[in-house]
Design an enzyme around this catalytic site. Structure first.
Site, mmCIF file in Angstrom:
data_model
loop_
_atom_site.group_PDB
_atom_site.id
_atom_site.type_symbol
_atom_site.label_atom_id
_atom_site.label_comp_id
_atom_site.label_asym_id
_atom_site.label_seq_id
_atom_site.Cartn_x
_atom_site.Cartn_y
_atom_site.Cartn_z
ATOM 1 N N THR A 189 -6.607 3.862 -1.521
ATOM 2 C CA THR A 189 -6.400 2.446 -1.226
ATOM 3 C C THR A 189 -7.487 1.562 -1.812
ATOM 4 O OG1 THR A 189 -5.131 2.869 0.780
ATOM 5 C CG2 THR A 189 -6.280 0.755 0.644
ATOM 6 N N HIS B 92 -1.257 2.632 -5.116
ATOM 7 C CA HIS B 92 -1.104 4.043 -5.491
ATOM 8 C C HIS B 92 0.240 4.509 -4.979
ATOM 9 C CE1 HIS B 92 -1.840 5.561 -1.374
ATOM 10 N NE2 HIS B 92 -2.799 4.660 -1.287
ATOM 11 N N ASP C 206 1.664 2.539 3.837
ATOM 12 C CA ASP C 206 0.643 3.561 3.658
ATOM 13 C C ASP C 206 0.372 4.319 4.946
ATOM 14 O OD1 ASP C 206 -1.546 4.687 1.845
ATOM 15 O OD2 ASP C 206 -2.724 4.016 3.561
ATOM 16 N N ASP D 18 0.834 -1.199 0.000
ATOM 17 C CA ASP D 18 0.000 0.000 0.000
ATOM 18 C C ASP D 18 0.874 1.256 0.000
ATOM 19 O OD1 ASP D 18 -2.078 1.864 0.450
ATOM 20 O OD2 ASP D 18 -3.183 0.408 1.669
ATOM 21 N N LYS E 272 -5.624 -4.055 6.146
ATOM 22 C CA LYS E 272 -6.855 -3.267 6.076
ATOM 23 C C LYS E 272 -7.992 -4.108 5.509
ATOM 24 C CE LYS E 272 -4.452 1.070 4.888
ATOM 25 N NZ LYS E 272 -4.391 2.150 3.869
ATOM 26 N N HIS F 62 1.067 8.340 5.307
ATOM 27 C CA HIS F 62 0.055 9.316 5.711
ATOM 28 C C HIS F 62 0.400 9.988 7.039
ATOM 29 C CE1 HIS F 62 -2.690 8.706 2.466
ATOM 30 N NE2 HIS F 62 -2.861 7.421 2.723
ATOM 31 N N HIS G 278 -4.358 11.890 0.054
ATOM 32 C CA HIS G 278 -4.156 11.301 -1.264
ATOM 33 C C HIS G 278 -4.088 12.441 -2.270
ATOM 34 C CE1 HIS G 278 -6.060 8.003 1.032
ATOM 35 N NE2 HIS G 278 -5.184 7.276 0.381
#
Length: 554
Positions: A81, A345, A299, A41, A161, A303, A491
């Protein structure tokens, strides 16, 4: 002469039949026993290319020993995601998977929708948790095709997730698991199903995780080289020191909150993957099986801490080592494995550090103020009493009435037109698009590297789910709140650093290669279908690519 011709013809026919049999046998021997999709991720090409020279273990083996597509993309515009994972095993863009974003708004009910919410299921042993399942995935997956055409094949998915696991797992998986802090790995359960039975494959691991809850080892440097990236970031009245072990700065004199132990998530996910392989005997039962794994820590770190600090540096070293251990396990397992590495991504970095490094375009704006300003201008222009726009994410904006339900006809058209005018005149907006225009748009560029913003957002758009207006903020502009260690970077959207991801096919005996022609993540599923000898649906966005495995595209 006639007898000779007859003899020769018979010999030729027998020879051709033998060759055909041998070719079929060779084709059958070449099919992988176990397909492993390894999604990381937020592992965009920015991270892969930057850190590739430092890889020494698993990521080095994959990158140096596989077929690397160095010009690969998630080709849609809303790079999140849920949407990104939905492309990996479906062969379709989000416009076809129905997973247009992490969240969207339902104009009919006036409520926000989570991308994998599903009232048909509860979460195992936690019925009060948000109900999730595959209902909103509007298409089938490679795992679904495998189960339909090879019913004895098994499909198992594990992730950090729920949204990653569910969108990869599809509708027919034998097991779909995701990580919950302090509990372990859970799954969704239908009314007639037994929760403990569904969790049995990971029961021992879950018991250990629960026993160790709250006692995670400290997050310290796996490689001291990362310490050189430590720094200080000013956020209003706060000064945040980026370092390991991480600390959340105290706000308004309040004690610092606990920092989530993200460094334990990926190792536990890969341990769960090994347990699931052994439990289900994946790849050991005479037909092709699928294991899909999504590693989520990159990820969460991106973030919460950004991509250019000591935290992400440490994560790259850890990830390389952890994947190395996983490959060692696969080496000793004894199955013929086809592994695909990719990302859902990419990402940039948070605005304050970019600005600190001299990026004049980097800045943080308020998503709430952007929406309020849009509503004020549209209301004034059209003489409305109530706010006509709602937004779940500062990208999608929905035209609504005073009760929050979707507008239709001329009213909707007027609000959309006025909103487009506002956003396209805003200094922080690159461009705004009307949903109707995106739905009518035809992508004509032949390569995903050449797609326009309109092309990309068209591949994100779906009637009934996407916003009436889609907004691309300018590159470097963030509408995320600044919450150190939790959410510093949102994002970013449709730009190269968001859409470019690695795609690597790796198997024992592969002839290493780097291919530069652009490809799309929607090509992964049809390629795997060809390798597994199953038929993919005809309506896919992506096509099979010949990776040089010995089984070509059909």
């Amino acid at each position: 002469m006639t007898r000779s011709k007859t003899w020769f013809g018979a010999l030729l026919a027998a020879t051709l039949a033998l060759h055909s049999f041998q070719a079929a046998a060779q084709d059958n021997r070449g099919k992988p026993d176990l397909v492993v999709l390894l999604a990381i991720d937020q592992f965009g090409s920015l991270l892969f290319d930057k850190w590739r020279p430092t890889f020494q273990r698993g990521l080095k083996r994959i990158a140096d020993g596989g077929v690397v597509y160095a010009n690969a993309y998630q080709s849609h515009g809303i790079t999140e995601t849920c949407a990104g994972h939905s492309t990996l095993l479906t062969g379709k863009h989000p416009s076809g998977t129905g997973i247009v974003a992490n969240e969207w708004y339902n104009p009919a009910t006036g409520k926000q929708v989570y991308c994998v919410e599903d009232a048909a299921y509860t979460v195992a042993l936690n019925p009060k948790h948000r109900k999730v399942g595959p209902a909103l995935l509007a298409t089938s997956t490679f795992g679904d095709w495998l189960k339909e055409q090879s019913p004895q094949s098994r499909v198992v998915v594990v992730s950090g997730k729920d949204r990653s696991a569910i969108t990869m797992g599809g509708h027919k998986a034998d097991g779909v698991f995701w990580y919950v802090d302090g509990f372990g790995f859970t799954t969704f359960v239908a009314a007639a199903e037994d929760a403990e039975a569904k969790l049995r494959p990971l029961a021992k691991l879950n018991a250990r995780i629960a026993a160790e809850a709250g006692h995670a080892p400290p997050w310290t440097y796996a490689n001291e080289a990362c310490r050189a990236l430590e720094g200080e970031i000013t956020l209003g009245k706060l000064t945040w020191k980026t370092k390991l072990p991480p600390e959340r700065p105290s706000e308004d004199g309040k004690p610092s909150g606990k920092v989530r132990p993200l460094h334990i998530m990926d190792p536990l996910t890969l341990e769960a993957a090994r347990e699931l392989v052994a439990y289900h005997k994946l790849g050991k039962r005479g037909q092709t099986d699928l294991l899909a794994v999504s590693l989520s820590a990159t990820d969460y770190i991106g973030h919460g801490y950004g991509t250019q600090g000591p935290e992400m540096c440490d994560q790259m070293y850890r990830l390389d080592a952890q994947i190395g251990e996983f490959l060692d396990f696969l080496d000793g397992y004894g199955a013929r494995v086809m592994l695909v590495l990719t990302g859902d991504h990419g990402g940039s970095d948070f605005a304050e550090r970019l600005a600190q490094q001299g990026d004049a375009s980097a800045r943080r704006i308020s998503a709430a103020k952007l929406l309020a300003d849009a509503n004020a201008q549209v209301k004034a222009k059209l003489g409305l009493a109530a706010d006509p726009l709602v937004s779940p994410d500062a990208v999608q904006y929905y035209a609504v009435d005073a009760d929050g339900h979707g507008l239709a006809g001329p009213q909707r058209a007027a609000v959309v037109k006025a909103a487009i005018e506002f956003f396209n005149a805003h200094p922080d907006v690159e461009r705004a698009f009307a949903l109707d225009d995106l739905l009518a748009h035809k992508v004509t560029a032949s390569a995903p590297s050449d797609y326009s913003l309109e092309d990309r957002f068209a591949q994100s758009a779906m009637a009934g789910r996407s916003g009436d207006v889609i907004v691309a903020l300018k590159s470097g502009v963030s509408a995320a709140r600044a919450l150190p260690t939790r959410f510093m970077m949102g994002h970013a959207g449709p730009y190269h650093h968001d859409t470019a991801v690695p795609i690597v096919f790796w198997w024992a005996g592969a002839k290493p290669a780097t291919r530069i022609l652009p490809v799309d993540t929607t090509s992964i599923a049809p390629t795997l279908a060809a390798l597994a000898g199953i038929k993919a649906p005809a309506d896919l966005d992506g096509g099979c690519i010949d990776i040089g495995y010995g089984i070509g595209c059909r």
